[in-house]
Design an enzyme around this catalytic site. Structure first.
Site, PDB file in Angstrom:
ATOM      1  N   SER A 118     -40.154 -18.140  -8.583  1.00 29.88           N
ATOM      2  CA  SER A 118     -40.539 -19.420  -9.186  1.00 29.88           C
ATOM      3  C   SER A 118     -39.828 -20.569  -8.497  1.00 29.88           C
ATOM      4  CB  SER A 118     -40.144 -19.381 -10.661  1.00 29.88           C
ATOM      5  OG  SER A 118     -40.242 -20.658 -11.230  1.00 29.88           O
ATOM      6  N   TYR A 142     -33.754 -18.593 -17.225  1.00 35.76           N
ATOM      7  CA  TYR A 142     -35.010 -18.098 -16.642  1.00 35.76           C
ATOM      8  C   TYR A 142     -34.952 -18.183 -15.113  1.00 35.76           C
ATOM      9  CZ  TYR A 142     -39.781 -18.114 -14.907  1.00 35.76           C
ATOM     10  OH  TYR A 142     -40.911 -17.862 -14.158  1.00 35.76           O
ATOM     11  N   LYS A 146     -34.794 -15.097 -12.134  1.00 31.88           N
ATOM     12  CA  LYS A 146     -35.702 -14.955 -10.989  1.00 31.88           C
ATOM     13  C   LYS A 146     -34.923 -14.943  -9.668  1.00 31.88           C
ATOM     14  CE  LYS A 146     -39.607 -14.520 -13.004  1.00 31.88           C
ATOM     15  NZ  LYS A 146     -40.465 -13.344 -12.759  1.00 31.88           N
TER      16      LYS A 146
HETATM   17  P1  NAD Z   1     -47.811 -13.713 -18.700  1.00 37.38           P
HETATM   18  O1  NAD Z   1     -46.882 -13.692 -19.866  1.00 37.38           O
HETATM   19  O2  NAD Z   1     -49.233 -14.078 -18.930  1.00 37.38           O
HETATM   20  O3  NAD Z   1     -47.766 -12.298 -17.981  1.00 37.38           O
HETATM   21  C1  NAD Z   1     -46.645 -11.456 -17.987  1.00 37.38           C
HETATM   22  C2  NAD Z   1     -47.115 -10.066 -18.334  1.00 37.38           C
HETATM   23  O4  NAD Z   1     -46.010  -9.162 -18.258  1.00 37.38           O
HETATM   24  C3  NAD Z   1     -47.688  -9.957 -19.738  1.00 37.38           C
HETATM   25  O5  NAD Z   1     -48.939  -9.315 -19.679  1.00 37.38           O
HETATM   26  C4  NAD Z   1     -46.650  -9.126 -20.486  1.00 37.38           C
HETATM   27  O6  NAD Z   1     -47.234  -8.334 -21.509  1.00 37.38           O
HETATM   28  C5  NAD Z   1     -46.045  -8.301 -19.371  1.00 37.38           C
HETATM   29  N1  NAD Z   1     -44.669  -7.857 -19.622  1.00 37.38           N
HETATM   30  C6  NAD Z   1     -43.598  -8.628 -19.969  1.00 37.38           C
HETATM   31  N2  NAD Z   1     -42.513  -7.846 -20.109  1.00 37.38           N
HETATM   32  C7  NAD Z   1     -42.889  -6.576 -19.824  1.00 37.38           C
HETATM   33  C8  NAD Z   1     -42.214  -5.335 -19.777  1.00 37.38           C
HETATM   34  N3  NAD Z   1     -40.915  -5.233 -20.090  1.00 37.38           N
HETATM   35  N4  NAD Z   1     -42.893  -4.229 -19.426  1.00 37.38           N
HETATM   36  C9  NAD Z   1     -44.220  -4.313 -19.132  1.00 37.38           C
HETATM   37  N5  NAD Z   1     -44.918  -5.451 -19.155  1.00 37.38           N
HETATM   38  C10 NAD Z   1     -44.261  -6.577 -19.505  1.00 37.38           C
HETATM   39  O7  NAD Z   1     -47.145 -14.683 -17.618  1.00 37.38           O
HETATM   40  P2  NAD Z   1     -47.762 -15.320 -16.283  1.00 37.38           P
HETATM   41  O8  NAD Z   1     -47.883 -16.780 -16.511  1.00 37.38           O
HETATM   42  O9  NAD Z   1     -48.925 -14.541 -15.816  1.00 37.38           O
HETATM   43  O10 NAD Z   1     -46.551 -15.091 -15.276  1.00 37.38           O
HETATM   44  C11 NAD Z   1     -46.473 -13.921 -14.461  1.00 37.38           C
HETATM   45  C12 NAD Z   1     -45.203 -13.962 -13.626  1.00 37.38           C
HETATM   46  O11 NAD Z   1     -45.186 -15.142 -12.844  1.00 37.38           O
HETATM   47  C13 NAD Z   1     -43.915 -13.965 -14.434  1.00 37.38           C
HETATM   48  O12 NAD Z   1     -42.982 -13.156 -13.754  1.00 37.38           O
HETATM   49  C14 NAD Z   1     -43.491 -15.423 -14.401  1.00 37.38           C
HETATM   50  O13 NAD Z   1     -42.099 -15.547 -14.527  1.00 37.38           O
HETATM   51  C15 NAD Z   1     -43.962 -15.841 -13.022  1.00 37.38           C
HETATM   52  N6  NAD Z   1     -44.214 -17.284 -12.877  1.00 37.38           N
HETATM   53  C16 NAD Z   1     -45.194 -17.893 -13.618  1.00 37.38           C
HETATM   54  C17 NAD Z   1     -45.436 -19.267 -13.446  1.00 37.38           C
HETATM   55  C18 NAD Z   1     -46.514 -19.980 -14.228  1.00 37.38           C
HETATM   56  O14 NAD Z   1     -46.705 -21.194 -14.000  1.00 37.38           O
HETATM   57  N7  NAD Z   1     -47.260 -19.327 -15.128  1.00 37.38           N
HETATM   58  C19 NAD Z   1     -44.677 -20.001 -12.514  1.00 37.38           C
HETATM   59  C20 NAD Z   1     -43.698 -19.344 -11.780  1.00 37.38           C
HETATM   60  C21 NAD Z   1     -43.482 -17.977 -11.959  1.00 37.38           C
END
Ligand code: NAD
Length: 327
Positions: A118, A142, A146
Site C-alpha cells: 500500500s 496498518y 504492510k
Molecule cells: P477486502 O476486505 O475486500 O478483501 C480482503 C479479503 O481477505 C476478504 O475477502 C477477507 O474475507 C479476506 N481475509 C481477511 N483475513 C483473512 C484471513 N485471515 N484468512 C483468509 N482470508 C482473509 O479488501 P480489498 O479492498 O480487496 O483489499 C485487498 C488487499 O489490498 C488488502 O491486503 C489491502 O490491505 C490491500 N490494499 C487495498 C487498498 C484499497 O484501496 N482497497 C489499497 C492498498 C492496499
C-alpha cells in the site's frame, strides 16, 4: 489444464476482480478466503477454498491439492482507523498471517509470491510524486503491517530463494465494467462508494474531513486507480514471475492527483444527483496530497492504467448503488 494461481482474499474486492482477470487470460484462480470480509458470490471464476491464512496446515493442504504456480496474497484487514484502535488484530492477521502463508509456501516449494502492499507504507511523503525509493515510514499500524510484509518477503527472497512482486496500491476504486462484481466493504469507508451512497439517499450526507488543506480547492488529493486496472497489474506480475523476472516493489497508481471535490463533481455529473456534503474537522494522519510516480510498473511489468479516469471509475461503480450513469 490451466496454470493455477492461489489467491488469498479472492472473495474480496480487489481479489475477486483479479480472479476474473486471471481467468480471462488462461489461468485458473483458486480463491482462499475465510469470508470475514469477502463474499461467496464474488467467487465465480474458479474454486473457493474456505480457510484462514493463519491456518498453515490448511494452506499446505490447499497447495498440495491444487499445485499453484504462484500465490497472490490479498487477505488482510485494511481499515487504517481500526488499526490504530486495535493494532493486535492487524499485526496478527496481516503480519502473522503473511508469515504463516510464506512458511506454508516454503514448505510446499511454492516460491512465487505477489503481495498487496500500500501507499500507506510511505507515510507522509517528503516529495511528490512518490517514487518506490522514497523513504517508507508509515504513520499507523496498518501501514506498518504492510511494510513488515514487504520486508519479510525481501528477507525470505535472500535466504530461501522466494521470488516476489510487492504492489503498492494507491486508492483502489471502481467496479468491474462488465457489472459482474463491485465494491462491497462493510462498513464502507472509501470515498467513491460513500459518495454514491449519499447521492442515492442511502446516507444522510457524506462527511468530508477538512476543506482547509493547502491544495487548490482545500480538500485532500489522492491517486485513484480502477480496480480492473489493478487486476491487470496482478496478471502482469504473475507473468513477470513465471518468466523469471526479478524481485520488485512497484507503485500502482496513475501519477495524477484528484481532489475530493473533483470526485464529488464527477459523481454529480455522472449520476445527475446531488451529493449532500458535510465538511468536518481534519482527521489526524491524513497527508494533504498523495500521488504515485507510476513509471516503474510501466517499465518492469509493462503495465499502465487504462480505466482510471474519474468518469470511467464513477460510471463503473454507479450501477452497484442503484444509480444510472447518464449517457
Ligand atoms: P477486502 O476486505 O475486500 O478483501 C480482503 C479479503 O481477505 C476478504 O475477502 C477477507 O474475507 C479476506 N481475509 C481477511 N483475513 C483473512 C484471513 N485471515 N484468512 C483468509 N482470508 C482473509 O479488501 P480489498 O479492498 O480487496 O483489499 C485487498 C488487499 O489490498 C488488502 O491486503 C489491502 O490491505 C490491500 N490494499 C487495498 C487498498 C484499497 O484501496 N482497497 C489499497 C492498498 C492496499
Amino acid at each position: 489444464s490451466r496454470t493455477r494461481i492461489l489467491v488469498t482474499g479472492g472473495a474480496g474486492y480487489i481479489g475477486s476482480h483479479t480472479c476474473k482477470a486471471l481467468a480471462q487470460n488462461g489461468f485458473e484462480p483458486v480463491a482462499y478466503d475465510n469470508l470475514v470480509a469477502g463474499h461467496r458470490d464474488a467467487v465465480r471464476w474458479g474454486p473457493l477454498v474456505i480457510g484462514d491464512v493463519l491456518d498453515r496446515q490448511a494452506l499446505v493442504e490447499t497447495m498440495r491439492r491444487y499445485d499453484p504456480a504462484a500465490v497472490i496474497h490479498f487477505a488482510a484487514h485494511a481499515y487504517v482507523g481500526e488499526s490504530v484502535i486495535e493494532p493486535a488484530k492487524y499485526y496478527r492477521n496481516n503480519v502473522h498471517g503473511t508469515q504463516t502463508l510464506l512458511d506454508a509456501c516454503r514448505g510446499a516449494g511454492l516460491l512465487n509470491v505477489i503481495f498487496s502492499s500500500s501507499c500507506a507504507t510511505y507515510g507522509v511523503p517528503e516529495a511528490l510524486p512518490i517514487r518506490e525509493d522514497s523513504p517508507q515510514d508509515p504513520i499507523n499500524p496498518y501501514g506498518r503491517s504492510k511494510l513488515i510484509g514487504e520486508q519479510m518477503l525481501a528477507d525470505y527472497a535472500t535466504a530461501y530463494g522466494m521470488r516476489y512482486v510487492a504492489l503498492r496500491y494507491f486508492n483502489a476504486c471502481g467496479a468491474d465494467p462488465g457489472g459482474e462484481i463491485g465494491e462491497r466493504h462493510d462498513p464502507e469507508t472509501h470515498l467513491i462508494p460513500r459518495a454514491l451512497m449519499a447521492a442515492a439517499g442511502k446516507l444522510p450526507h457524506l462527511s468530508v474531513f477538512g476543506d482547509d488543506y493547502p491544495t487548490p480547492d482545500g480538500t485532500c488529493i489522492r491517486d485513484y486507480i480502477h480496480v480492473s486496472d489493478l487486476a491487470r497489474a496482478h496478471l502482469a506480475a504473475v507473468l513477470h514471475l513465471l518468466k523469471g523476472g526479478e524481485n520488485l516493489a512497484a507503485n500502482l497508481g496513475t501519477g495524477r492527483g484528484i481532489s475530493i471535490k473533483e470526485i464529488l463533481t464527477a459523481v454529480e455529473q455522472v449520476t445527475g444527483r446531488r451529493v449532500p456534503v458535510r465538511f468536518e474537522q481534519r482527521r489526524a494522519g491524513d497527508p494533504p496530497i498523495l500521488f504515485a510516480n507510476p513509471a516503474l510498473a510501466r517499465e518492469r511489468l509493462g503495465f499502465w492504467p487504462e480505466l482510471s479516469d474519474v468518469d470511467t471509475i464513477v460510471r463503473s461503480a454507479a450501477p452497484f448503488f442503484e444509480l444510472e450513469a447518464r449517457p
